[in-house]
Design a protein around this motif. Structure first.
Motif, PDB file in Angstrom:
ATOM      1  N   LEU A 156       0.835  -1.203   0.000  1.00 38.21           N
ATOM      2  CA  LEU A 156       0.000   0.000   0.000  1.00 38.21           C
ATOM      3  C   LEU A 156       0.873   1.258   0.000  1.00 38.21           C
ATOM      4  N   VAL A 157       1.899   1.263   0.858  1.00 40.65           N
ATOM      5  CA  VAL A 157       2.817   2.419   0.944  1.00 40.65           C
ATOM      6  C   VAL A 157       3.531   2.619  -0.396  1.00 40.65           C
ATOM      7  N   LEU A 158       3.994   1.528  -1.006  1.00 38.78           N
ATOM      8  CA  LEU A 158       4.686   1.601  -2.303  1.00 38.78           C
ATOM      9  C   LEU A 158       3.755   2.117  -3.397  1.00 38.78           C
ATOM     10  N   SER A 159       2.513   1.560  -3.446  1.00 37.57           N
ATOM     11  CA  SER A 159       1.598   1.922  -4.534  1.00 37.57           C
ATOM     12  C   SER A 159       1.226   3.404  -4.486  1.00 37.57           C
ATOM     13  N   ARG A 160       1.150   3.949  -3.273  1.00 43.67           N
ATOM     14  CA  ARG A 160       0.809   5.375  -3.150  1.00 43.67           C
ATOM     15  C   ARG A 160       1.927   6.261  -3.683  1.00 43.67           C
ATOM     16  N   ALA A 161       3.128   5.696  -3.753  1.00 45.45           N
ATOM     17  CA  ALA A 161       4.265   6.461  -4.274  1.00 45.45           C
ATOM     18  C   ALA A 161       4.550   6.093  -5.734  1.00 45.45           C
ATOM     19  N   GLY A 162       3.626   5.331  -6.322  1.00 43.73           N
ATOM     20  CA  GLY A 162       3.771   4.971  -7.731  1.00 43.73           C
ATOM     21  C   GLY A 162       4.676   3.777  -7.987  1.00 43.73           C
ATOM     22  N   LEU A 163       5.013   3.013  -6.922  1.00 42.95           N
ATOM     23  CA  LEU A 163       5.858   1.816  -7.094  1.00 42.95           C
ATOM     24  C   LEU A 163       4.996   0.559  -7.058  1.00 42.95           C
ATOM     25  N   LYS A 164       5.436  -0.450  -7.803  1.00 44.05           N
ATOM     26  CA  LYS A 164       4.748  -1.740  -7.782  1.00 44.05           C
ATOM     27  C   LYS A 164       5.532  -2.696  -6.880  1.00 44.05           C
ATOM     28  N   ALA A 165       4.868  -3.773  -6.470  1.00 42.06           N
ATOM     29  CA  ALA A 165       5.535  -4.784  -5.630  1.00 42.06           C
ATOM     30  C   ALA A 165       6.773  -5.337  -6.342  1.00 42.06           C
ATOM     31  N   SER A 166       6.704  -5.410  -7.667  1.00 43.47           N
ATOM     32  CA  SER A 166       7.828  -5.963  -8.436  1.00 43.47           C
ATOM     33  C   SER A 166       9.029  -5.011  -8.500  1.00 43.47           C
ATOM     34  N   ASP A 167       8.868  -3.769  -8.035  1.00 44.34           N
ATOM     35  CA  ASP A 167       9.975  -2.803  -8.025  1.00 44.34           C
ATOM     36  C   ASP A 167      10.933  -3.018  -6.843  1.00 44.34           C
ATOM     37  N   VAL A 168      10.515  -3.909  -5.902  1.00 48.12           N
ATOM     38  CA  VAL A 168      11.355  -4.192  -4.726  1.00 48.12           C
ATOM     39  C   VAL A 168      11.457  -5.703  -4.566  1.00 48.12           C
ATOM     40  N   SER A 169      12.287  -6.151  -3.627  1.00 49.81           N
ATOM     41  CA  SER A 169      12.347  -7.581  -3.292  1.00 49.81           C
ATOM     42  C   SER A 169      11.832  -7.750  -1.867  1.00 49.81           C
ATOM     43  N   PHE A 170      10.833  -8.605  -1.691  1.00 49.55           N
ATOM     44  CA  PHE A 170      10.313  -8.871  -0.348  1.00 49.55           C
ATOM     45  C   PHE A 170      10.977 -10.119   0.225  1.00 49.55           C
ATOM     46  N   ILE A 171      11.405 -10.021   1.470  1.00 50.52           N
ATOM     47  CA  ILE A 171      12.098 -11.134   2.124  1.00 50.52           C
ATOM     48  C   ILE A 171      11.412 -11.431   3.460  1.00 50.52           C
ATOM     49  N   GLY A 172      11.041 -12.692   3.674  1.00 51.08           N
ATOM     50  CA  GLY A 172      10.416 -13.099   4.938  1.00 51.08           C
ATOM     51  C   GLY A 172      11.451 -13.150   6.052  1.00 51.08           C
ATOM     52  N   VAL A 173      11.174 -12.427   7.154  1.00 56.84           N
ATOM     53  CA  VAL A 173      12.152 -12.390   8.270  1.00 56.84           C
ATOM     54  C   VAL A 173      11.520 -12.784   9.611  1.00 56.84           C
ATOM     55  N   GLY A 174      10.215 -13.161   9.605  1.00 59.52           N
ATOM     56  CA  GLY A 174       9.561 -13.534  10.858  1.00 59.52           C
ATOM     57  C   GLY A 174       9.196 -12.324  11.698  1.00 59.52           C
ATOM     58  N   THR A 175       8.928 -12.574  13.000  1.00 59.73           N
ATOM     59  CA  THR A 175       8.431 -11.500  13.867  1.00 59.73           C
ATOM     60  C   THR A 175       9.230 -11.332  15.155  1.00 59.73           C
ATOM     61  N   SER A 176      10.395 -11.979  15.236  1.00 61.70           N
ATOM     62  CA  SER A 176      11.124 -11.861  16.508  1.00 61.70           C
ATOM     63  C   SER A 176      12.610 -11.593  16.293  1.00 61.70           C
ATOM     64  N   ALA A 177      13.475 -12.329  17.008  1.00 59.62           N
ATOM     65  CA  ALA A 177      14.915 -12.056  16.969  1.00 59.62           C
ATOM     66  C   ALA A 177      15.493 -12.086  15.549  1.00 59.62           C
ATOM     67  N   GLY A 178      14.984 -12.981  14.709  1.00 57.72           N
ATOM     68  CA  GLY A 178      15.481 -13.079  13.329  1.00 57.72           C
ATOM     69  C   GLY A 178      15.259 -11.803  12.535  1.00 57.72           C
ATOM     70  N   ALA A 179      14.146 -11.128  12.807  1.00 59.61           N
ATOM     71  CA  ALA A 179      13.832  -9.871  12.116  1.00 59.61           C
ATOM     72  C   ALA A 179      14.801  -8.769  12.541  1.00 59.61           C
ATOM     73  N   LEU A 180      15.106  -8.737  13.843  1.00 68.12           N
ATOM     74  CA  LEU A 180      16.071  -7.746  14.359  1.00 68.12           C
ATOM     75  C   LEU A 180      17.425  -7.949  13.693  1.00 68.12           C
ATOM     76  N   THR A 181      17.856  -9.211  13.646  1.00 64.34           N
ATOM     77  CA  THR A 181      19.164  -9.552  13.053  1.00 64.34           C
ATOM     78  C   THR A 181      19.208  -9.197  11.567  1.00 64.34           C
ATOM     79  N   ALA A 182      18.117  -9.519  10.841  1.00 63.15           N
ATOM     80  CA  ALA A 182      18.085  -9.263   9.387  1.00 63.15           C
ATOM     81  C   ALA A 182      18.316  -7.793   9.087  1.00 63.15           C
ATOM     82  N   LEU A 183      17.702  -6.917   9.880  1.00 62.93           N
ATOM     83  CA  LEU A 183      17.853  -5.484   9.618  1.00 62.93           C
ATOM     84  C   LEU A 183      19.234  -4.990  10.073  1.00 62.93           C
ATOM     85  N   ARG A 184      19.630  -5.392  11.268  1.00 61.42           N
ATOM     86  CA  ARG A 184      20.899  -4.888  11.821  1.00 61.42           C
ATOM     87  C   ARG A 184      22.125  -5.381  11.066  1.00 61.42           C
ATOM     88  N   SER A 185      22.015  -6.569  10.455  1.00 63.07           N
ATOM     89  CA  SER A 185      23.168  -7.126   9.730  1.00 63.07           C
ATOM     90  C   SER A 185      23.206  -6.684   8.270  1.00 63.07           C
TER      91      SER A 185
END
Length: 345
Positions: A156-185
């Motif tokens: 929704l945030v992307l589409s409002r700025a004129g971007l499509k889902a295919s303009d980015v890569s989505f990566i599943g990171v879960g909802t806990s410690a793994g998500a923190l690590t994915a961003l910080r690393s």
């Protein structure tokens, strides 16, 4: 004893029985005592009412033996029910709309969250010069799991700025410690996720929040109306065949919502498992204060909230045609209404 007092007594007993009869009918035994619930990220605040109902024994009090299976995101929890390994999903309401667009009828029957409580932020390390959403083109965005509500908010945030889902890569990171690590690393450049993860990253200066639905005001700004979030939903077939079971599940959740209305931070800490705190009690409590108003009050799903969800999905997903969706079949307030009366929620 005089005939008059005997008759009075008899009348009193009959009156009491008449009053009790509807209550007895309402408390009919569940058709299924054992119920399996699939959830995507149980330790997050998005599903706090489910945890409270479980930890305080509210499911047991309703005659249910509930088994909760935890998955990395809502879309995976949904797959478990579609595949037959779970009965009910504790997940985002908008999945019922998505499913109906694919000719699969699922129905939400008790609301846990009246705002998505999802925040999207960019990594301050990976994108120090971030100016606007257009800067996310070609970047990696972490979501709980592809196809989950965190992915929906990012779309929704992307589409409002004129971007499509295919303009980015989505990566599943879960909802806990793994998500923190994915961003910080540096594995991802931005993230759309739920609390306590997002507050923890925000407080440490790891992310800059660019979209926030953790408050009712923020939700209104992002979605243009109220947006129902976490709920219990199941195949319509299951709801129709097991009304007493659905009522018992709803009673337990609404009982939990009622408890949450007056619970203080120390009550929450004492009730949730230690692992939910992600090693930082103070930040966990700061997160709770941020999302508190996103928690539903009485389990009822607002009609205008259903319309908001449909409009949001149709705005970026061309496979969802607003005029083809029968919103009335995606949710029912029948069970929540009874539970609300019972618990004065």
């Amino acid at each position: 004893m005089s005939n008059l007092s005997l008759n009075r007594r008899r009348f009193g007993v009959l009156a009491a029985a008449a009053v009790a009869a509807p209550a007895l009918r309402a408390q009919a035994r569940p058709e299924k005592n054992k119920v399996s619930i699939a959830v995507g990220g149980k330790a997050s605040f998005y599903y706090l009412p489910l945890t409270i109902a479980e930890q305080l024994g509210y499911f047991k009090a309703e005659g249910l033996d509930v088994e909760i299976s935890d998955f990395a995101g809502g879309s995976r929890a949904l797959r478990a029910v579609v595949g037959g390994s779970a009965d009910v999903v504790s997940g985002a309401y908008e999945h019922t709309i998505n499913l109906q667009s694919k000719n699969q009828l699922f129905q939400a029957f008790v609301l846990q969250g009246r705002a998505p409580a999802i925040a999207m932020g960019v990594s301050t390390k990976a994108m120090p010069g971030y100016k606007n959403v257009g800067d996310l083109r070609g970047k990696k965005i972490g979501v709980t799991a592809p196809g989950s509500s965190t992915n929906m908010v990012a779309n929704l945030v992307l589409s409002r700025a004129g971007l499509k889902a295919s303009d980015v890569s989505f990566i599943g990171v879960g909802t806990s410690a793994g998500a923190l690590t994915a961003l910080r690393s540096g594995q991802i450049d931005a993230m759309s996720n739920i609390d306590p993860v997002m507050t923890m990253l925000e407080q440490k200066g790891d992310v800059r929040i660019i979209s926030d639905t953790r408050t009712l005001k923020g939700t209104q700004e992002v979605f243009g109306g109220p947006m129902p979030a976490g709920c219990l939903y199941a195949p319509m077939d299951f709801v129709q065949k097991n009304p007493n079971t659905c009522q018992a599940l709803t009673n337990a959740i609404v009982h939990g919502l009622k408890w949450l209305q007056t619970a203080g931070p120390s009550d929450i800490i004492k009730t949730v498992p230690e692992t939910y705190l992600l090693g930082d009690r103070a930040l966990y409590l700061a997160s709770f204060n941020k999302v508190r108003e996103a928690i539903a009050l009485d389990g009822m799903l607002p009609d205008d909230g259903a319309r908001t969800a449909l409009k949001a999905l149709a705005s970026f997903d061309t496979s969802i045609k607003g005029d083809k969706i029968d919103l009335g079949r995606t949710y029912t307030n029948e069970f929540a209404r009874r539970a609300k009366e019972r618990y004065k929620a």
